[in-house]
Design a protein around this motif. Structure first.
Motif, PDB file in Angstrom:
ATOM      1  N   GLY A  99      -8.956   9.311  -3.712  1.00  0.00           N
ATOM      2  CA  GLY A  99      -8.256   9.118  -4.903  1.00  0.00           C
ATOM      3  C   GLY A  99      -6.740   9.669  -4.891  1.00  0.00           C
ATOM      4  N   GLU A 100      -6.573  10.609  -4.135  1.00  0.00           N
ATOM      5  CA  GLU A 100      -5.277  11.097  -3.934  1.00  0.00           C
ATOM      6  C   GLU A 100      -4.173  10.551  -2.889  1.00  0.00           C
ATOM      7  OE1 GLU A 100      -5.945  14.931  -1.831  1.00  0.00           O
ATOM      8  OE2 GLU A 100      -7.207  15.924  -3.730  1.00  0.00           O
ATOM      9  N   THR A 101      -4.961   9.808  -2.234  1.00  0.00           N
ATOM     10  CA  THR A 101      -4.306   8.801  -1.417  1.00  0.00           C
ATOM     11  C   THR A 101      -3.735   7.644  -2.078  1.00  0.00           C
ATOM     12  OG1 THR A 101      -5.246   9.517   0.723  1.00  0.00           O
ATOM     13  CG2 THR A 101      -4.274   6.967   0.638  1.00  0.00           C
ATOM     14  N   VAL A 102      -4.483   7.210  -3.080  1.00  0.00           N
ATOM     15  CA  VAL A 102      -4.126   6.112  -3.861  1.00  0.00           C
ATOM     16  C   VAL A 102      -3.208   6.269  -4.944  1.00  0.00           C
ATOM     17  CG1 VAL A 102      -4.865   4.383  -5.561  1.00  0.00           C
ATOM     18  CG2 VAL A 102      -6.444   4.828  -3.660  1.00  0.00           C
ATOM     19  N   ALA A 103      -3.266   7.773  -5.541  1.00  0.00           N
ATOM     20  CA  ALA A 103      -2.061   8.106  -6.287  1.00  0.00           C
ATOM     21  C   ALA A 103      -0.735   8.009  -5.511  1.00  0.00           C
ATOM     22  CB  ALA A 103      -2.626   9.239  -6.837  1.00  0.00           C
ATOM     23  N   LEU A 104      -0.868   8.472  -4.218  1.00  0.00           N
ATOM     24  CA  LEU A 104       0.358   8.681  -3.480  1.00  0.00           C
ATOM     25  C   LEU A 104       0.962   7.108  -3.166  1.00  0.00           C
ATOM     26  CD1 LEU A 104      -0.481  11.487  -1.252  1.00  0.00           C
ATOM     27  CD2 LEU A 104       1.410  11.794  -3.180  1.00  0.00           C
ATOM     28  N   VAL A 105      -0.076   6.411  -2.998  1.00  0.00           N
ATOM     29  CA  VAL A 105       0.343   5.058  -2.582  1.00  0.00           C
ATOM     30  C   VAL A 105       1.118   4.254  -3.633  1.00  0.00           C
ATOM     31  CG1 VAL A 105      -0.684   2.698  -2.069  1.00  0.00           C
ATOM     32  CG2 VAL A 105      -1.340   4.284  -1.115  1.00  0.00           C
ATOM     33  N   LEU A 106       0.486   4.590  -4.846  1.00  0.00           N
ATOM     34  CA  LEU A 106       1.214   4.037  -6.240  1.00  0.00           C
ATOM     35  C   LEU A 106       2.465   4.623  -6.520  1.00  0.00           C
ATOM     36  CD1 LEU A 106      -2.073   3.904  -8.630  1.00  0.00           C
ATOM     37  CD2 LEU A 106      -0.696   2.003  -7.958  1.00  0.00           C
ATOM     38  N   ALA A 134     -18.427   5.118  -4.172  1.00  0.00           N
ATOM     39  CA  ALA A 134     -17.748   6.289  -4.762  1.00  0.00           C
ATOM     40  C   ALA A 134     -16.294   6.396  -4.576  1.00  0.00           C
ATOM     41  CB  ALA A 134     -18.252   7.534  -4.352  1.00  0.00           C
ATOM     42  N   ARG A 135     -15.951   5.968  -3.264  1.00  0.00           N
ATOM     43  CA  ARG A 135     -14.517   5.884  -2.918  1.00  0.00           C
ATOM     44  C   ARG A 135     -13.593   4.881  -3.559  1.00  0.00           C
ATOM     45  NH1 ARG A 135     -14.454   8.380   2.510  1.00  0.00           N
ATOM     46  NH2 ARG A 135     -13.108   6.880   3.332  1.00  0.00           N
ATOM     47  N   LEU A 136     -14.338   3.835  -3.817  1.00  0.00           N
ATOM     48  CA  LEU A 136     -13.963   2.835  -4.525  1.00  0.00           C
ATOM     49  C   LEU A 136     -13.462   3.095  -5.941  1.00  0.00           C
ATOM     50  CD1 LEU A 136     -15.359  -0.125  -3.045  1.00  0.00           C
ATOM     51  CD2 LEU A 136     -13.148   0.370  -2.536  1.00  0.00           C
ATOM     52  N   VAL A 137     -14.429   3.675  -6.485  1.00  0.00           N
ATOM     53  CA  VAL A 137     -14.462   4.246  -7.810  1.00  0.00           C
ATOM     54  C   VAL A 137     -13.405   5.311  -7.840  1.00  0.00           C
ATOM     55  CG1 VAL A 137     -15.536   5.709  -9.814  1.00  0.00           C
ATOM     56  CG2 VAL A 137     -16.983   3.792  -8.519  1.00  0.00           C
ATOM     57  N   ALA A 138     -13.304   6.240  -7.083  1.00  0.00           N
ATOM     58  CA  ALA A 138     -12.084   7.113  -7.022  1.00  0.00           C
ATOM     59  C   ALA A 138     -10.721   6.393  -7.065  1.00  0.00           C
ATOM     60  CB  ALA A 138     -12.253   8.015  -5.972  1.00  0.00           C
ATOM     61  N   ALA A 139     -10.562   5.364  -6.291  1.00  0.00           N
ATOM     62  CA  ALA A 139      -9.057   4.548  -6.292  1.00  0.00           C
ATOM     63  C   ALA A 139      -9.086   4.093  -7.594  1.00  0.00           C
ATOM     64  CB  ALA A 139      -9.293   3.693  -5.110  1.00  0.00           C
ATOM     65  N   ARG A 140      -9.988   3.352  -8.214  1.00  0.00           N
ATOM     66  CA  ARG A 140      -9.725   2.741  -9.275  1.00  0.00           C
ATOM     67  C   ARG A 140      -9.331   3.711 -10.373  1.00  0.00           C
ATOM     68  NH1 ARG A 140      -7.810  -1.430 -10.461  1.00  0.00           N
ATOM     69  NH2 ARG A 140      -9.460  -2.410  -9.321  1.00  0.00           N
ATOM     70  N   GLU A 141     -10.214   4.748 -10.486  1.00  0.00           N
ATOM     71  CA  GLU A 141      -9.711   6.019 -11.634  1.00  0.00           C
ATOM     72  C   GLU A 141      -8.408   6.580 -11.349  1.00  0.00           C
ATOM     73  OE1 GLU A 141     -13.027   8.911 -11.027  1.00  0.00           O
ATOM     74  OE2 GLU A 141     -14.300   7.726 -12.237  1.00  0.00           O
ATOM     75  N   ALA A 142      -7.688   6.565 -10.281  1.00  0.00           N
ATOM     76  CA  ALA A 142      -6.401   7.068  -9.807  1.00  0.00           C
ATOM     77  C   ALA A 142      -5.489   6.003 -10.314  1.00  0.00           C
ATOM     78  CB  ALA A 142      -6.301   7.190  -8.304  1.00  0.00           C
ATOM     79  N   ALA A 143      -5.852   4.695 -10.124  1.00  0.00           N
ATOM     80  CA  ALA A 143      -4.861   3.636 -10.847  1.00  0.00           C
ATOM     81  C   ALA A 143      -4.825   3.731 -12.174  1.00  0.00           C
ATOM     82  CB  ALA A 143      -5.394   2.347 -10.235  1.00  0.00           C
ATOM     83  N   VAL A 144      -6.061   3.661 -12.878  1.00  0.00           N
ATOM     84  CA  VAL A 144      -6.014   3.819 -14.226  1.00  0.00           C
ATOM     85  C   VAL A 144      -5.333   4.978 -14.808  1.00  0.00           C
ATOM     86  CG1 VAL A 144      -7.584   4.071 -16.141  1.00  0.00           C
ATOM     87  CG2 VAL A 144      -8.444   2.722 -14.638  1.00  0.00           C
ATOM     88  N   ALA A 145      -5.621   6.128 -14.231  1.00  0.00           N
ATOM     89  CA  ALA A 145      -4.767   7.422 -14.884  1.00  0.00           C
ATOM     90  C   ALA A 145      -3.184   7.185 -14.618  1.00  0.00           C
ATOM     91  CB  ALA A 145      -5.272   8.486 -13.565  1.00  0.00           C
ATOM     92  N   GLU A 146      -2.592   6.171 -13.800  1.00  0.00           N
ATOM     93  CA  GLU A 146      -1.321   6.139 -13.624  1.00  0.00           C
ATOM     94  C   GLU A 146      -0.972   4.903 -14.467  1.00  0.00           C
ATOM     95  OE1 GLU A 146       0.910   7.785 -12.397  1.00  0.00           O
ATOM     96  OE2 GLU A 146      -0.200   9.186 -11.120  1.00  0.00           O
TER      97      GLU A 146
END
Length: 275
Positions: A99-106, A134-146
């Protein structure tokens, strides 16, 4: 902070997946990215292998998150079309780290990601489907947060790794597709699948299908007729570029001629694309 133009690009990328097939020539640095865009690509996808080689490390475990993000920022800055990033297994061992990685990617400006269920370690089996979900859920949650409608391309290496018998491989792929769809994935990426009958069956599954092509594979038109939603080439263009470098060097050092270089992009053309 994620800007409104990034949110708009995310919507563009999502829309492009509806205008099937979305064809993505993969890039690995700003120069290849602008060349791909100039050729008419409506989006740019990165290749982790190409990025790894470009910074001088081996693929599948050699690239750090920091190095990958540095290249990604420069690619995003060089083009005006949406960028989707190959982030391998997410550069983390836990869902929170992914999830942290996805936030940084965004934050770097990309609006799509590939996340694979191969741990990137030679000899290691694929990640458990629930663990990957679970990792995909975390990725989606990071995107939703942004507030970004990130396009998540869930890669499974069932075919690339040759899991079980053909029947077991297909069943495992479908099971993973179902689980990944529940976790918020938008597309299923199955590198290594080449049989048209298998592709047709996977297209009928729970997620739109991304196929990776190579010389001798079905054409874009043939894959489109099968219903494939997304077509990419992985590291193939990067390999071709490095192949040309080797060929030109052997010719120069061997016969002392330069015929290989006739296929090069004009200096002025590439220089202007990067202005």
């Amino acid at each position: 902070m994620i800007t409104s133009d990034r949110k708009a690009l995310a919507l563009v990328l999502r829309t492009l997946h509806r205008d099937r097939p979305l064809v993505l020539p993969n890039a690995w640095d700003p120069g290849s990215a602008v060349a791909v865009q100039a050729a008419g690509a409506k989006a740019v996808a990165t290749t982790s292998a190409g990025v790894s080689w470009g910074v001088g490390v081996a693929d599948a475990g050699g690239l750090t998150r920091t190095a990958a993000l540095d290249v990604l920022r420069r690619i995003v800055a060089a083009v005006s079309v949406p960028v989707t990033a190959d982030i391998e297994a997410g550069y983390g061992s836990t869902p929170d780290e992914v999830g942290e990685t996805v936030a940084l990617v965004l934050a770097a400006g990309a609006v799509g990601v590939n996340i694979e269920d191969s741990p990137g370690v030679a000899g290691e089996p694929l990640l458990d489907p629930d663990a990957q979900a679970a990792r995909l859920v975390a990725a989606r949650e990071a995107a939703v947060a942004e507030g970004v409608d990130l396009v998540v391309n869930a890669r499974t290496d069932t075919y690339l790794m040759g899991v079980g018998t053909p029947e077991e491989r297909f069943a495992a792929t479908v099971k993973r597709a179902e689980r990944y769809a529940e976790a918020g994935a938008d597309v299923l990426f199955v590198p290594g699948v080449v049989d048209p009958d298998v592709i047709r069956e996977l297209v009928a599954g729970p997620l739109p299908l991304n196929v990776m092509v190579h010389p001798g594979a079905l054409t874009v038109a043939e894959l489109a007729a099968l219903g494939v939603a997304r077509i990419s080439v992985g590291s193939a263009i990067a390999q071709a570029a490095y192949g040309l470098a080797g060929e030109a060097a052997r010719e120069l050092l061997g016969t002392g001629t330069y015929g290989s270089l006739e296929r090069a992009m004009e200096y002025g053309e590439l220089n202007d694309l990067l202005r």
